[in-house]
Design an enzyme around this catalytic site. Sequence first.
Site, PDB file in Angstrom:
ATOM      1  N   THR A 144    -138.939 -23.378  67.459  1.00 19.08           N
ATOM      2  CA  THR A 144    -139.560 -21.916  67.788  1.00 19.08           C
ATOM      3  C   THR A 144    -139.133 -20.913  66.484  1.00 19.08           C
ATOM      4  O   THR A 144    -138.078 -20.964  66.185  1.00 19.08           O
ATOM      5  CB  THR A 144    -139.427 -21.446  69.052  1.00 19.08           C
ATOM      6  OG1 THR A 144    -139.777 -20.205  69.000  1.00 19.08           O
ATOM      7  CG2 THR A 144    -137.712 -21.396  69.419  1.00 19.08           C
ATOM      8  N   SER A 179    -133.689 -15.059  73.935  1.00 20.43           N
ATOM      9  CA  SER A 179    -133.750 -15.334  75.280  1.00 20.43           C
ATOM     10  C   SER A 179    -133.066 -16.557  75.458  1.00 20.43           C
ATOM     11  O   SER A 179    -132.426 -17.347  74.378  1.00 20.43           O
ATOM     12  CB  SER A 179    -135.325 -15.752  75.821  1.00 20.43           C
ATOM     13  OG  SER A 179    -135.535 -16.839  75.447  1.00 20.43           O
ATOM     14  N   TYR A 181    -133.727 -19.420  76.833  1.00 18.56           N
ATOM     15  CA  TYR A 181    -134.575 -20.478  76.158  1.00 18.56           C
ATOM     16  C   TYR A 181    -134.530 -20.597  74.824  1.00 18.56           C
ATOM     17  O   TYR A 181    -134.242 -21.734  74.180  1.00 18.56           O
ATOM     18  CB  TYR A 181    -136.402 -20.008  76.598  1.00 18.56           C
ATOM     19  CG  TYR A 181    -137.326 -20.738  75.639  1.00 18.56           C
ATOM     20  CD1 TYR A 181    -137.529 -22.068  75.630  1.00 18.56           C
ATOM     21  CD2 TYR A 181    -137.918 -19.824  74.605  1.00 18.56           C
ATOM     22  CE1 TYR A 181    -138.331 -22.749  74.817  1.00 18.56           C
ATOM     23  CE2 TYR A 181    -138.850 -20.418  73.656  1.00 18.56           C
ATOM     24  CZ  TYR A 181    -138.955 -21.809  73.810  1.00 18.56           C
ATOM     25  OH  TYR A 181    -139.809 -22.499  72.933  1.00 18.56           O
ATOM     26  N   HIS A 182    -134.919 -19.413  73.844  1.00 17.82           N
ATOM     27  CA  HIS A 182    -134.754 -19.533  72.679  1.00 17.82           C
ATOM     28  C   HIS A 182    -133.345 -19.914  72.227  1.00 17.82           C
ATOM     29  O   HIS A 182    -133.257 -20.958  71.101  1.00 17.82           O
ATOM     30  CB  HIS A 182    -134.994 -18.278  71.999  1.00 17.82           C
ATOM     31  CG  HIS A 182    -136.254 -17.760  71.959  1.00 17.82           C
ATOM     32  ND1 HIS A 182    -137.019 -16.885  73.081  1.00 17.82           N
ATOM     33  CD2 HIS A 182    -137.644 -18.244  71.372  1.00 17.82           C
ATOM     34  CE1 HIS A 182    -138.246 -16.816  72.754  1.00 17.82           C
ATOM     35  NE2 HIS A 182    -138.596 -17.597  71.831  1.00 17.82           N
ATOM     36  N   LYS A 185    -133.314 -23.728  72.085  1.00 19.12           N
ATOM     37  CA  LYS A 185    -134.085 -24.427  70.845  1.00 19.12           C
ATOM     38  C   LYS A 185    -132.751 -24.301  69.691  1.00 19.12           C
ATOM     39  O   LYS A 185    -132.671 -25.001  68.752  1.00 19.12           O
ATOM     40  CB  LYS A 185    -134.989 -23.598  70.530  1.00 19.12           C
ATOM     41  CG  LYS A 185    -136.202 -23.668  71.381  1.00 19.12           C
ATOM     42  CD  LYS A 185    -136.906 -25.057  71.609  1.00 19.12           C
ATOM     43  CE  LYS A 185    -138.296 -24.914  71.882  1.00 19.12           C
ATOM     44  NZ  LYS A 185    -138.848 -26.181  71.907  1.00 19.12           N
TER      45      LYS A 185
HETATM   46  N1  USQ Z   1    -145.791  -9.605  75.520  1.00 16.18           N
HETATM   47  C1  USQ Z   1    -146.583  -8.422  75.666  1.00 16.18           C
HETATM   48  N2  USQ Z   1    -147.265  -8.521  76.973  1.00 16.18           N
HETATM   49  C2  USQ Z   1    -147.494  -9.620  77.618  1.00 16.18           C
HETATM   50  C3  USQ Z   1    -146.907 -10.811  77.175  1.00 16.18           C
HETATM   51  C4  USQ Z   1    -145.997 -10.725  75.995  1.00 16.18           C
HETATM   52  O1  USQ Z   1    -146.129  -7.372  75.074  1.00 16.18           O
HETATM   53  O2  USQ Z   1    -148.008  -9.640  78.629  1.00 16.18           O
HETATM   54  C5  USQ Z   1    -144.647  -9.569  74.001  1.00 16.18           C
HETATM   55  C6  USQ Z   1    -143.378  -9.874  74.390  1.00 16.18           C
HETATM   56  O3  USQ Z   1    -142.698  -8.684  74.753  1.00 16.18           O
HETATM   57  C7  USQ Z   1    -143.092 -10.503  72.918  1.00 16.18           C
HETATM   58  C8  USQ Z   1    -144.584 -11.071  72.404  1.00 16.18           C
HETATM   59  O4  USQ Z   1    -145.483 -10.352  73.288  1.00 16.18           O
HETATM   60  O5  USQ Z   1    -142.669  -9.365  72.177  1.00 16.18           O
HETATM   61  C9  USQ Z   1    -144.888 -12.481  72.324  1.00 16.18           C
HETATM   62  O6  USQ Z   1    -144.497 -12.975  73.794  1.00 16.18           O
HETATM   63  P1  USQ Z   1    -144.943 -14.502  74.417  1.00 16.18           P
HETATM   64  O7  USQ Z   1    -144.743 -14.425  75.846  1.00 16.18           O
HETATM   65  O8  USQ Z   1    -146.553 -14.443  73.825  1.00 16.18           O
HETATM   66  O9  USQ Z   1    -144.282 -15.463  73.585  1.00 16.18           O
HETATM   67  P2  USQ Z   1    -142.432 -15.691  73.672  1.00 16.18           P
HETATM   68  O10 USQ Z   1    -141.758 -15.335  75.068  1.00 16.18           O
HETATM   69  O11 USQ Z   1    -142.024 -15.355  72.462  1.00 16.18           O
HETATM   70  O12 USQ Z   1    -142.495 -17.571  73.668  1.00 16.18           O
HETATM   71  C10 USQ Z   1    -143.663 -18.107  73.360  1.00 16.18           C
HETATM   72  C11 USQ Z   1    -143.737 -19.569  73.985  1.00 16.18           C
HETATM   73  C12 USQ Z   1    -142.452 -20.227  73.205  1.00 16.18           C
HETATM   74  C13 USQ Z   1    -142.386 -20.149  71.854  1.00 16.18           C
HETATM   75  C14 USQ Z   1    -142.463 -18.846  71.450  1.00 16.18           C
HETATM   76  C15 USQ Z   1    -142.709 -18.752  69.747  1.00 16.18           C
HETATM   77  O13 USQ Z   1    -143.808 -19.359  75.284  1.00 16.18           O
HETATM   78  O14 USQ Z   1    -142.633 -21.653  73.772  1.00 16.18           O
HETATM   79  O15 USQ Z   1    -141.316 -20.894  71.531  1.00 16.18           O
HETATM   80  O16 USQ Z   1    -143.912 -18.163  71.842  1.00 16.18           O
HETATM   81  S1  USQ Z   1    -141.904 -17.117  69.182  1.00 16.18           S
HETATM   82  O17 USQ Z   1    -142.553 -16.201  69.783  1.00 16.18           O
HETATM   83  O18 USQ Z   1    -142.171 -17.040  67.740  1.00 16.18           O
HETATM   84  O19 USQ Z   1    -140.675 -17.227  69.607  1.00 16.18           O
END
Ligand code: USQ
Length: 397
Positions: A144, A179, A181-182, A185
């Site tokens: 990730t 997190s 989770y992260h 990874k």
């Molecule tokens: N966010 C909002 N509102 C929401 C949901 C999320 O503002 O309703 C924000 C979060 O705070 C964050 C961003 O959007 O800043 C991304 O959140 P996300 O839930 O879309 O993604 P994340 O938790 O980072 O995890 C997802 C996948 C995970 C993957 C990761 C890639 O669930 O499996 O590893 O994206 S990355 O984000 O590049 O780490």
Amino acid sequence: MRILILGGDGYLGWPTAMRFSARGHEVAVVDNFARRRWHLEQSTDSLTPILPLADRIEAWRELSGKTIECRIGSVEDGEFLDEVVAEFLPEVVVHYGQQPSAPYSMRSRQTAVETQRTNVLGTLNLLFSMQTYVPDAHLIKLGTMGEYGTPNIDIEEGYIEIEHNGRSDTLPFPKLPGSLYHCSKVHDSTNIHFATRIWGLRATDLNQGVVYGIETDETALDPRLATRFDYDETFGTVLNRFCVQAVVGHPLTVYGGGGQTRGYLNIKDTLRCVELAALNPAERGEFRVFNQFTEQFSVSEIAQLVQGCGAELGYDIEVETYPNPRVELEQHYYNASNQKLLDLGLEPHPLGEELVHSLIGAIETHKDRVIFRAITPRTKWNPGELEGGALSVGQKT
Ligand code: USQ
């Protein structure tokens, strides 16, 4: 090629299995249905109705004339994994068989331990199975972009050249996972890198950004081949969530300031990236890292895009700022490299109005299945609400 897909019942795993099968590869999938169980436990569900795995495989056989083999079991179970690997003798192993949600990992000690057990021990078991039975096979591991966090420097693909006290070396890029989770990874990456250096395995870590979309060439063939589509606060990713919220009249849940910037990619590009990695394997002893995303956006930009596209379709969409349940920087520098997959021939599907319109259209078909209560964010990173979380360590904004 003989391709083993761990997590082959999931959002990305199932479409990947069909893609490789359609291209004439011999495919076997492994799953223990953990994702379905986690949904059952929180009384939520995929927006798209999805068939049981055996029925999906049967539907695929009927439509394509091709067989996908299937084994039910957990990657945490080393004996089971040994049996599968020894019997199928894969040339490529694509590892999606993990707990993928940051909020799930932050909900409680139990879910954090489960996440790290599934992810870290699952990968460790896999490394041993590969070393024993298929040391020449290529491991393609879904990592990730969140391993890097949001440092105040450009993010490279896996490694960085460092000069220190007059000497220089190329070393793993520093990690600041956001997190537990992260963190899992990051631990995986360390173990895989070790296995390539010490045992000479070959591996590609695909540091993927946030995936969006509902449709691939194969899922579009028949509703029975649909992949899951999550929009709940735990398993839904931000753009998918915003599109569902738009359709059901829920204000878009922008957490905090909305300046959080991440790399994003269409699910269609995920499949292409995995395919490109498989067709161009790492060398023996090589731990290759590709940053797997096509564009960068802030959460506010995503919200504006959905609001604008929704308006064109007649939706009056509110954007609401929620107190951020996560501990993360809301304004920060973000500039990540993603050249390596482009060099291998990736032709990105950029995010635009057309995609959002079609996503909203697909969601409308299943609108009556939306569980409203599942949308509101509830999982706090720091239930004690301490000011200025530990994530600010090392950050200069
Ligand atoms: N966010 C909002 N509102 C929401 C949901 C999320 O503002 O309703 C924000 C979060 O705070 C964050 C961003 O959007 O800043 C991304 O959140 P996300 O839930 O879309 O993604 P994340 O938790 O980072 O995890 C997802 C996948 C995970 C993957 C990761 C890639 O669930 O499996 O590893 O994206 S990355 O984000 O590049 O780490």
